[in-house]
Design an enzyme around this catalytic site. Sequence first.
Site, PDB file in Angstrom:
ATOM      1  N   ARG A 157       0.690  -1.442   0.134  1.00 35.71           N
ATOM      2  CA  ARG A 157       0.010  -0.199   0.007  1.00 35.71           C
ATOM      3  C   ARG A 157       0.832   1.293  -0.075  1.00 35.71           C
ATOM      4  NH1 ARG A 157      -1.929  -3.361   3.886  1.00 35.71           N
ATOM      5  NH2 ARG A 157      -3.873  -4.379   3.653  1.00 35.71           N
ATOM      6  N   ILE A 158       1.872   1.440   0.727  1.00 38.39           N
ATOM      7  CA  ILE A 158       2.673   2.461   0.838  1.00 38.39           C
ATOM      8  C   ILE A 158       3.603   2.614  -0.357  1.00 38.39           C
ATOM      9  CG2 ILE A 158       4.555   3.514   2.209  1.00 38.39           C
ATOM     10  CD1 ILE A 158       3.326   2.131   4.872  1.00 38.39           C
ATOM     11  N   ILE A 238      12.378   3.711   4.462  1.00 38.47           N
ATOM     12  CA  ILE A 238      11.254   4.078   5.312  1.00 38.47           C
ATOM     13  C   ILE A 238      10.537   2.736   5.551  1.00 38.47           C
ATOM     14  CG2 ILE A 238      10.930   6.508   4.381  1.00 38.47           C
ATOM     15  CD1 ILE A 238       8.304   4.990   2.979  1.00 38.47           C
ATOM     16  N   ARG A 240      12.202  -0.871   7.520  1.00 36.15           N
ATOM     17  CA  ARG A 240      12.728  -1.169   8.850  1.00 36.15           C
ATOM     18  C   ARG A 240      14.133  -1.261   8.542  1.00 36.15           C
ATOM     19  NH1 ARG A 240       8.404  -0.106  10.538  1.00 36.15           N
ATOM     20  NH2 ARG A 240       7.151  -1.388  11.890  1.00 36.15           N
ATOM     21  N   GLU A 269      18.207   0.622  15.952  1.00 33.59           N
ATOM     22  CA  GLU A 269      17.699   1.781  16.553  1.00 33.59           C
ATOM     23  C   GLU A 269      17.104   1.498  17.957  1.00 33.59           C
ATOM     24  OE1 GLU A 269      13.052   2.347  14.863  1.00 33.59           O
ATOM     25  OE2 GLU A 269      14.863   2.358  13.158  1.00 33.59           O
ATOM     26  N   HIS A 287      12.743   7.609  12.587  1.00 33.95           N
ATOM     27  CA  HIS A 287      11.572   6.635  12.498  1.00 33.95           C
ATOM     28  C   HIS A 287      10.120   7.648  12.813  1.00 33.95           C
ATOM     29  CE1 HIS A 287      10.491   2.111  13.041  1.00 33.95           C
ATOM     30  NE2 HIS A 287       9.247   2.954  12.363  1.00 33.95           N
ATOM     31  N   ILE A 288       9.971   8.575  11.946  1.00 35.12           N
ATOM     32  CA  ILE A 288       8.973   9.387  12.091  1.00 35.12           C
ATOM     33  C   ILE A 288       7.878   9.504  11.036  1.00 35.12           C
ATOM     34  CG2 ILE A 288       9.978  10.802  14.019  1.00 35.12           C
ATOM     35  CD1 ILE A 288      10.518  12.943  11.448  1.00 35.12           C
TER      36      ILE A 288
END
Length: 328
Positions: A157-158, A238, A240, A269, A287-288
Amino acid sequence: MSKPKILVARAIFPETIERLSQHFEVESNQSDESWSKEQLIEKLKGKQGAFTTGSERIDTAVLDACPDLKICANMAVGYNNFDVDAMAAHGVLGTNAPDVLTETTADFGFALLMATARRITESEHFLRAGKWQKWSFDMFAGSDIHGSTLGIIGMGRIGQGIARRGAHGFGMKVVYHNRSRLDATLEAECKASYVSKEELLKTADHVVLVVPYSPASHHTIGAAEIALMKPTATLINIARGGIVDDAALAAALRDKRIAAAGLDVFEGEPKVHPDLLTVPNVVLTPHIASATVPTRRAMADLAADNLIAYFSDKGPLTPVTPVPAAQK
């Protein structure tokens, strides 16, 4: 009848705690302490449910020590903090929070691509340091986004959202690689062409990673893959941490084997590979990608919905592990 006991493992919106308290006996971590595994186990003992955020590892050790646990609801689309096989073996349900963050994360992915290609972070540091004294023809000259080739690895989807932004908004040629090819209708909507991973890396001007993490996708991009990329290309992650070999990427950036990178996620992280902090041609964010207030509220709501539905015998909304027979 007593309420089920749940643990909210990280600080979340007070309204979410209030809503959960109407259904459960809630122990929350509004001080947002970082717990060790031993502390997490101690907190989870006697709890039937957990509201997790992706940073709490639910594995055999945790499950063996917490036999009352029935469900863990992640406030995230990713769930690599879950040992899915162990949870299935223990009859513990896992849920995630898909869909509600798709467009926001795609927005951020494209913003990170633009900041990387146009050297925004690097130039801002230069300006803040008082180094800007005059104009020059090549001062922070980056690469074009419009009309360039966008390569997307991971076309869920992304990934599709990023493809639409590139193709329809910036006239980019979109190529993608995925475990399985999209159907023709989706390809047409995204104006995207399916290619091999090797061809994508060789031809794309901007490579965006949106791959779910698993042992099979560990270091999807390492030194060998980076060597295939154009020296003018950018790499955006973006997905992982662990999808990219951060040490190999830092070396490639230092040696200018690729132009730049934009990273929102990192191996290990919140620790960041120290070599990434020493190269100027990388944009780093903590990670935003899903961090807007409406989206984070929607993610919290969906995690809460999964807990409430499970204990109301309605069944989970977005399971990622096998649903126990009683909940089907």
